[in-house]
Structure formats: structure tokens, C-alpha cells
Design an enzyme around this catalytic site. Structure first.
Site, short mmCIF file in Angstrom:
data_model
loop_
_atom_site.label_atom_id
_atom_site.label_comp_id
_atom_site.label_asym_id
_atom_site.label_seq_id
_atom_site.Cartn_x
_atom_site.Cartn_y
_atom_site.Cartn_z
N GLU A 170 0.84 -1.20 0.00
CA GLU A 170 0.00 0.00 0.00
C GLU A 170 0.88 1.26 0.00
O GLU A 170 1.85 1.35 0.75
CB GLU A 170 -0.87 -0.04 1.26
CG GLU A 170 -1.78 1.14 1.49
CD GLU A 170 -2.59 1.00 2.78
OE1 GLU A 170 -3.56 1.74 2.95
OE2 GLU A 170 -2.24 0.12 3.61
N LYS A 216 -9.23 1.98 -2.24
CA LYS A 216 -9.50 1.43 -0.91
C LYS A 216 -10.89 1.85 -0.43
O LYS A 216 -11.28 3.01 -0.56
CB LYS A 216 -8.43 1.93 0.06
CG LYS A 216 -8.43 1.28 1.43
CD LYS A 216 -7.19 1.74 2.22
CE LYS A 216 -7.11 1.08 3.58
NZ LYS A 216 -5.88 1.47 4.30
N CYS A 250 -5.33 -3.46 2.75
CA CYS A 250 -5.08 -3.37 4.20
C CYS A 250 -6.37 -3.39 5.02
O CYS A 250 -6.97 -4.44 5.21
CB CYS A 250 -4.25 -2.12 4.51
SG CYS A 250 -3.40 -2.21 6.11
N SER A 295 0.57 -2.14 7.34
CA SER A 295 0.07 -2.60 8.63
C SER A 295 1.18 -2.46 9.67
O SER A 295 2.22 -3.10 9.57
CB SER A 295 -0.37 -4.06 8.53
OG SER A 295 -0.79 -4.56 9.77
N LYS A 311 1.38 -9.31 16.74
CA LYS A 311 0.40 -9.03 15.70
C LYS A 311 0.47 -10.02 14.54
O LYS A 311 -0.53 -10.30 13.88
CB LYS A 311 0.59 -7.61 15.18
CG LYS A 311 -0.52 -7.14 14.24
CD LYS A 311 -0.32 -5.68 13.84
CE LYS A 311 -1.44 -5.21 12.94
NZ LYS A 311 -1.24 -3.80 12.53
N ASN A 319 14.62 16.88 40.91
CA ASN A 319 14.55 17.29 39.51
C ASN A 319 15.79 18.04 39.05
O ASN A 319 16.21 17.91 37.89
CB ASN A 319 13.32 18.17 39.28
CG ASN A 319 12.04 17.36 39.22
OD1 ASN A 319 12.07 16.14 39.14
ND2 ASN A 319 10.90 18.04 39.25
N THR A 370 15.41 7.92 27.74
CA THR A 370 15.27 6.62 28.40
C THR A 370 13.91 6.39 29.06
O THR A 370 13.75 5.44 29.83
CB THR A 370 16.37 6.45 29.46
OG1 THR A 370 16.26 7.50 30.43
CG2 THR A 370 17.76 6.52 28.82
N GLU A 418 6.42 4.91 33.25
CA GLU A 418 6.75 6.22 33.79
C GLU A 418 5.97 7.32 33.08
O GLU A 418 5.58 8.32 33.70
CB GLU A 418 8.25 6.45 33.67
CG GLU A 418 9.06 5.53 34.56
CD GLU A 418 10.56 5.61 34.33
OE1 GLU A 418 11.29 4.95 35.09
OE2 GLU A 418 10.99 6.30 33.38
N LYS A 434 3.31 16.31 30.23
CA LYS A 434 4.60 15.66 30.04
C LYS A 434 4.56 14.74 28.82
O LYS A 434 5.49 14.72 28.00
CB LYS A 434 5.00 14.85 31.28
CG LYS A 434 5.40 15.68 32.47
CD LYS A 434 5.95 14.79 33.59
CE LYS A 434 6.41 15.61 34.77
NZ LYS A 434 7.00 14.79 35.85
#
EC number: 6.3.5.1
Length: 612
Positions: A44, A111, A163, A191, A197, A420, A444, A449, A572
Site C-alpha cells: 500500500e 481502498k 489493508c 500494517s 500481531k 529534579n 530513556t 513512567e 509531560k
């Protein structure tokens, strides 16, 4: 029919890389010809790349795609090729497949269903085509049919589901194709990859071939095309409910071609890997594509010795190992843009020294254990390793604020502030290293988190790319134990012996992540229900009270904490570095889960828990 050979091809494309995209397609066509294929199905939107986003809305972009199609035609002598591209008709854009037979466009299939869930946003760009409708458009001074079409090749009658078309149950085009008595259905796809999956896809293709009693051929895009989504390059063939062929996924190659005779016998079926193996395969390919497509020379990583940064270091090492294994040393370096080829007996480690630069940035709150962990891991994979202390900088910032406000900062009164400033102080100097190296800074942050905002903005969230932001911390911890043994990474032994901690409070305060938050295994269960399944706080409690062996008040406290922190920290998540989509869901507001930055924070919903 058994004498007819068809093929599926995958290509690793990049938006706006017109000549590169065209070259990869033509190379795939030439390979298909060599393999003796008579019909080739490409993915596609292969001409433009699926991730072209709002470029699809412009007038010039679909027009340029048609011009690229014209350049492709001479390469289609002696073969039938299906290739995806956008086509604009007046003010509407359609996601189409051009069917080229012996260098002549025979028609365009449009499509019929748009993907609008999760990472997909197709209704923004494309208009769905109506079933059974066919129009004509002008192409190369000829009128060519466009719409709901089927085609004939020798004795084969074939059609297309593009798809999402295949995922729409009883509404899907396959039923109408079956009524038209097609022998073969092609599915050109974009996809996105998610762990696990491919098993769902296998089930879909097998069931489709059984339901429609036909051959079903699937061809997906490949690689980290545009930054976030990864495509696994899967090519499948099934007949009457049985999978006949599957290729090896997540290749570092520019393209793959898989050809097969149309005959109902098992041919070549690659193994479906475990979730742990899929994670490292997809992440290493995504990092490689991101590095080379951004024209960067490598990566820089603030290596703390903990789980998150260590997992990313291993992923970069696996990128080099797997890339060399598949492309060869010279091929890997050429594709990565590395000019200085290794000359030692250990080329992988020599390359790692060039590609990955790490730094341990300690404070008086850091432990000898994490320093040793970081140093040992960097040495084991061959990464460049620096270390320095940032106490002087932290002291300078703190002294300036104390002078300004007229008082001393204390852990009792200013806990978050003092934590911080340490994380943020690490950011400017590691960015300097990335700038010096013309490299990508690796953030990271992990998904757990991100859920609860347990990260410092402009600190550990700083970076150009956040490789593990779409996977949970519980998975990362288990994956590291698996990787130590199954990827032969003994440098992870010290990492795996440590309790996860931010090391931002004084050592005597014995800070750990799970003490600050809750067990990571619990966060996973809450986020699956609250974010993936969009359940209310009450639903989450009622379900988990049956599944988890926790005291009711403890479980309520965890759920309240999760929802409060989730609502408070949307800002955030809006600022996290781009991340790879790797799991069945993520918390990236740009690609999966949108949530208001300002809200009432589930106040009424959480109050209901107290009434139980």
C-alpha cells in the site's frame, strides 16, 4: 494454474525520497522477474510511503506520485505489477493500487475502508471508495478505470483488498470478490508492527482464504518509514484456510521478494518469534532506519546502569550485530553512511565504539553499584564510555535559587525540586556530546513512567528519540533477564541484580521506583484496563479485585494514584520525544491516546471508590 508464479514484495520507503523509493520498487520488480513471477504485488502507498501524513492533502503530492508511476512503467515490461499510490480527483484523495500489465496501466483499485483506530488517521487524508462503483480518469492521454475492479491474467481472475479492507468483517470487499468468483485476492498493506500481531495476521489470512475459497496473498511495507510506526515487511500466501508461505520479518534489506507457484502445498514458512525476540528485532531495525534516515552518525546515551538505559544500549548493540549479520560488514557501513570501516578482528565492537557513546553522570546520591553496572555493560558491548560528576553544577544552581528566595532548600520541604535539578543538570552536557558527535540523543523514558509522570521534563526525557517509551517497565525488566541469557549479553548481569531506582535522593533514604509509585506489575494491569480498554476507575477496581491478590484498600490506593497522576501529567506526555510503536497500545497523544491537558482529574469517579 499450477504453472503460474506470483510474488509479493516488501520495500523500505521514506516520504519525499522520490528517487530512492522508485529505485527500491524497480529493484523489487527486477528480482521478481528473475524469480519468474508473472504477477507482483507491492505494498500500500509504496510509491510515496504510507507515513506522508498531510502531504497527501496537497494538490502537488498526488500529482507527483502519478508522475513517478509513469517513470515506473518501462520497468514493467513482461510482468504485471500492482503498486500503491494516492490519487486526487477534484477535492478528494483516494488510496489506490495501480495495476500495470506489460508496461500499461489497466486500472486503479481504490481502498473502501479507512483505518481510524490506534496509530491510524486515514480519514484525515483519504475518502473511502464506494462498493461496486467505477469511474474513469485520464492518465497518459488515455481514460483508465478507477474503483472497485477485478482483473484477469491467463486463467486467473484476481482482485484486491487494501489493508483495512480485510479487517471489516462482513462488510469487507472480499465477499463481493468471492461473488465475482475470483481465484486470487491480493492484499497490499501498510500494517504497523506490534508485538504478537503477526499471529493475528496469519489467522486473518488463513480465514480469508478459507471463507472465499481462494488464494490470498498479503504484502506489507518494511522498516521505520517515517519515525514512529515500524512495518515488519510480512509476505504471506494462503489457500483454503492453510498458510503456504511466510518470509522472514523485519529485514535490514531495502526490499524482499517472495515468489510462489499457485499450488496448494506447503512451501516455505518462517517461524513466528516470541514477544521478546520481536521486540529486539523491531527496535534494532527501527533504530537503524532512524539513524540513517536522519543522516546521523550514531547515538549518545546517558547510561545510568539501570534497566531503562541499559536496555537501550543493548538494542543499539543488537542493531549493529543483526545489521552486520544480514547485510555484511561493508553493506552495513555503506547503508549506515559509516566511512571508516573497522579493521580489527572485532569489527562489531569497533563499530559500536563509533556508533554509541555513553556517559555515566554521577552525583553524591549515586551508588558504586550503578556506576559499576554502567561501566561493565558499556565495556561488554564496545560502546565509548565517559563518566563525570555533576555535583558542582547542581550546587551552583541550588545556591543561586537559595540566594534568590532567601532560604536553604531541604529534603523535607523541597524533595521534588532537589530531585529534579539533578536530572535536569545532566541534560545540557549530554546534549553537548550529541551535538559534537552529530548523533541522536536517546531518551530513556518507558511507558509506565509516562503513565504516571515519573520522569523529569528536560531531564531523563531529553532526547531525539525515545526507543522504549511505548513499552512498560515490567516488560523491560523481564526482557533484560531474557536478553542476558538468550542474546548472550553477560554485561547485563549487574544490571539485572539491581532494584530499579532513580538515585535522586540521599542514599540513606533508600529510594526505589516501586516504593515511590507502586509495583510495576500492578501499573501494567491498571493501564491495560484504563488506557487500552478505556475503562472507568470503578471498572478497573471491580475487575482487578477479582484478578489481583491485594487488600481492597491497597488496590483502591493504587488505582486512585494512577488516575490522579495520569491526569496531572498529560503535559509531560505531550512533550516526550518521538517513540516507536511496539506494543498493542501506547500513550503517545500524537499517535494513539489523546487526553486533555487540563481536566477535573477523575475526581467524582475516584470518590465513588471510597463508597464501596
Amino acid at each position: 494454474m499450477s504453472s503460474i508464479k506470483i510474488a509479493g514484495a516488501t520495500v523500505n520507503q521514506t516520504p519525499l525520497d522520490w528517487s530512492g523509493n522508485l529505485n527500491r520498487i524497480t529493484c523489487a520488480i527486477e528480482e521478481a522477474k528473475k524469480q519468474g513471477a508473472e504477477i507482483l504485488c507491492l505494498p500500500e502507498l509504496a510509491i510515496t510511503g504510507y507515513g506522508s501524513e498531510d502531504l497527501f492533502l496537497s494538490y502537488w503530492f498526488p500529482k507527483k506520485a502519478l508522475a513517478q508511476l509513469e517513470l515506473l512503467l518501462p520497468h514493467c515490461e513482461g510482468i504485471t505489477v500492482a503498486v500503491g499510490l494516492p490519487i486526487r480527483i477534484q477535492d478528494k484523495v483516494y488510496n489506490c493500487v495501480a495495476v500495470i500489465e506489460n508496461a500499461v496501466v489497466k486500472g486503479f483499485v481504490a481502498k473502501q475502508f479507512m483505518a481510524i483506530d490506534g496509530v491510524h488517521y486515514e480519514f484525515r487524508w483519504f475518502t473511502p471508495w464506494k462498493a461496486n462503483e467505477v469511474v474513469e480518469i485520464e492518465f497518459q492521454d488515455q481514460m483508465v478505470p478507477l474503483g472497485d475492479l477485478t482483473f484477469q491474467h491467463k486463467e486467473i481472475h484476481y482482485g484486491f483488498e487494501i489493508c483495512e479492507d480485510a479487517w471489516r468483517g462482513k462488510l469487507r470487499p472480499g465477499y463481493r470478490l468471492c461473488d465475482r468468483k475470483v481465484d486470487l485476492i491480493f492484499n497490499p498493506s501498510a500494517s504497523h508492527f506490534a508485538m504478537g500481531k503477526t499471529a493475528l495476521r496469519k489467522e486473518l489470512i488463513e480465514e480469508s482464504s478459507a471463507t472465499f475459497d481462494c488464494y490470498y496473498c498479503y504484502a506489507n511495507l518494511l522498516g521505520n518509514e517515517a519515525g514512529r510506526m515500524i512495518f515488519d515487511g510480512e509476505i504471506l500466501l494462503a489457500k483454503s484456510g492453510k498458510l503456504l508461505s511466510r518470509n522472514k520479518l523485519l529485514s535490514f534489506e531495502d526490499f524482499q521478494v517472495k515468489s510462489f507457484y499457485l499450488e496448494p502445498k506447503t512451501q516455505d514458512i518462517a517461524f513466528i518469534n516470541s514477544k521478546n525476540e520481536e521486540f529486539v528485532q523491531a527496535s534494532s531495525l527501527a533504530l537503524f532506519d532512524y539513524m540513517r534516515k536522519s543522516r546521523s552518525t550514531g547515538f549518545v546515551l546517558s547510561l545510568s546502569g539501570g534497566a531503562d538505559s541499559s536496555s537501550i544500549a543493548i538494542l543499539v548493540a543488537e542493531m549493529v550485530k543483526r545489521g552486520i549479520g544480514e547485510l555484511g560488514l561493508e553493506g552495513f557501513c555503506k547503508k549506515a553512511g559509516i566511512k571508516n570501516l573497522p579493521t580489527s578482528q572485532h569489527p562489531e565492537k569497533e563499530l559500536m565504539k563509533q556508533i554509541l557513546t555513553t556517559a555515566y553522570q554521577g552525583t553524591k546520591n549515586s551508588s558504586d553499584d550503578t556506576f559499576s553496572s554502567a561501566e561493565t555493560l558499556a565495556e561488554s558491548i564496545g560502546a565509548t564510555f565517559y563518566h563525570w560528576e555533576i555535583d558542582e553544577e547542581v550546587k551552583s544552581y541550588t545556591a543561586k535559587i537559595e540566594k534568590a528566595i532567601g532560604r536553604k532548600l531541604t529534603w523535607e520541604q523541597d524533595d521534588i525540586t532537589l530531585q529534579n535539578i539533578q536530572a535536569r543538570t545532566r541534560s545540557p552536557i549530554i546534549w553537548m556530546l550529541a551535538n559534537i558527535n552529530n548523533a541522536l540523543l536517546l531518551s530513556t523514558s518507558n511507558r509506565s513512567e509516562g503513565d504516571v509522570g515519573y520522569a523529569t521534563m528536560d531531564g531523563d526525557t531529553s532526547g531525539s528519540i525515545s526507543p522504549i517509551a511505548a513499552v512498560d517497565k515490567f516488560f523491560i525488566l523481564n526482557w533484560l533477564s531474557w536478553a542476558e541469557k538468550n542474546l548472550d549479553r553477560p554485561g547485563l548481569a549487574k544490571v539485572n541484580s539491581l532494584q530499579p531506582t532513580a538515585e535522586l535522593r540521599p542514599l540513606e533514604r533508600t529510594q526505589t521506583d516501586e516504593k515511590d509509585l507502586m509495583p510495576y506489575a500492578v501499573i501494567v494491569e491498571i493501564e491495560k484496563l484504563a488506557i487500552r480498554d478505556r475503562r472507568s476507575p470503578m471498572d478497573v477496581y471491580l475487575i482487578l479485585s477479582e484478578e489481583l491478590k491485594l487488600e481492597p484498600d491497597t488496590l483502591k490506593d493504587y488505582i486512585k494514584k494512577f488516575f490522579r497522576l495520569w491526569s496531572r501529567n498529560q503535559w509531560k506526555r505531550e512533550r516526550l520525544a518521538p517513540s516507536f510503536h511496539l506494543d498493542e497500545f501506547n500513550v503517545d497523544p500524537k499517535t494513539w491516546y489523546r487526553f486533555p491537558i487540563l481536566s477535573g482529574g477523575f475526581a467524582e469517579e475516584l470518590a465513588q471508590l471510597e463508597q464501596l
